[in-house]
Design an enzyme around this catalytic site. Sequence first.
Site, PDB file in Angstrom:
ATOM      1  N   ALA A   1       9.851   0.133   4.972  1.00  0.00           N
ATOM      2  CA  ALA A   1       9.734   0.987   3.837  1.00  0.00           C
ATOM      3  C   ALA A   1       8.114   1.827   3.578  1.00  0.00           C
ATOM      4  O   ALA A   1       7.971   2.907   2.879  1.00  0.00           O
ATOM      5  CB  ALA A   1       9.708   0.533   2.770  1.00  0.00           C
ATOM      6  N   GLY A   2       7.509   1.780   5.257  1.00  0.00           N
ATOM      7  CA  GLY A   2       6.256   2.168   4.833  1.00  0.00           C
ATOM      8  C   GLY A   2       5.031   2.158   3.932  1.00  0.00           C
ATOM      9  O   GLY A   2       3.684   2.103   3.717  1.00  0.00           O
TER      10      GLY A   2
ATOM     11  N   LYS B   1       0.612  -1.158   0.242  1.00  0.00           N
ATOM     12  CA  LYS B   1       0.177  -0.205   0.207  1.00  0.00           C
ATOM     13  C   LYS B   1       1.134   1.392   0.069  1.00  0.00           C
ATOM     14  O   LYS B   1       2.315   1.081   0.651  1.00  0.00           O
ATOM     15  CB  LYS B   1      -1.155  -0.252   1.239  1.00  0.00           C
TER      16      LYS B   1
ATOM     17  N   ASP C   1      -2.572  -1.246  10.298  1.00  0.00           N
ATOM     18  CA  ASP C   1      -2.906  -1.416   9.096  1.00  0.00           C
ATOM     19  C   ASP C   1      -3.384  -2.710   8.335  1.00  0.00           C
ATOM     20  O   ASP C   1      -3.727  -2.404   7.317  1.00  0.00           O
ATOM     21  CB  ASP C   1      -1.105  -0.931   8.161  1.00  0.00           C
TER      22      ASP C   1
END
Length: 227
Positions: A99-100, A11, A138
């Site tokens: 890496a988010g 995402k 998340d």
Amino acid sequence: MLPITVQAPAKLNLTLDVLGRREDGYHNLRMVMQSVRLGDTLTLERGKGEGIRVKSNLGFLPTDGRNLAAAAALAFWNEKGIEPYPLDITLEKVTPVCAGLGGGSSDAAAVLRGMNEIHAAGLSLEELAVIGQKVGSDVPYCVLGCTALAEGKGELLTTLPALPHCWAVLCKPDFSVSTPALFAQIDSVRLRRRPEDSSANRPSVLLPYISSQCRSASDTLKSLQCI
């Protein structure tokens, strides 16, 4: 129904605003997220040993309950009252870690969808997202995917109009960023300017702008192909 293979799309955070620290130690967030084609592949199959074992092409990833994929399987069993059984999860890791990009959360979401199919539980994506809340902030979004506004810890989701098909360029530096360390850094300073100060932070403004940019880039590429 074992073995079963499931995909775990990464995402992107199109926006991310940290509203403040909560009493439970988490942070209230407001972010627009988009799922992408880049992602991991997980295979779930009956194990030959005991408990849950995670095998991955990246040797430094945890293979026990610290791995969100394993935690998701346990959360599903607990929610449905299913007696745990030996389970092997093979993880083909493609999404960069730290890496988010939600790699671990997406892996957990994929396991929840896979377990739902394996046990013919018939849970909706919304019901799986509720289980995902127990695994990670998340995970609920990664269960639902697409384009969405996420608020609270990330569990309050509002579906947004889909973006047009487009390409995104991702650049991962040689270093990683720890999410807890990042939030600790934010907590240590006073934020003087926020995304909410700009109307561009509103999804109603942001998404049409991004859509127009995607169409413009697509038209440019088509023109180049004709040269």
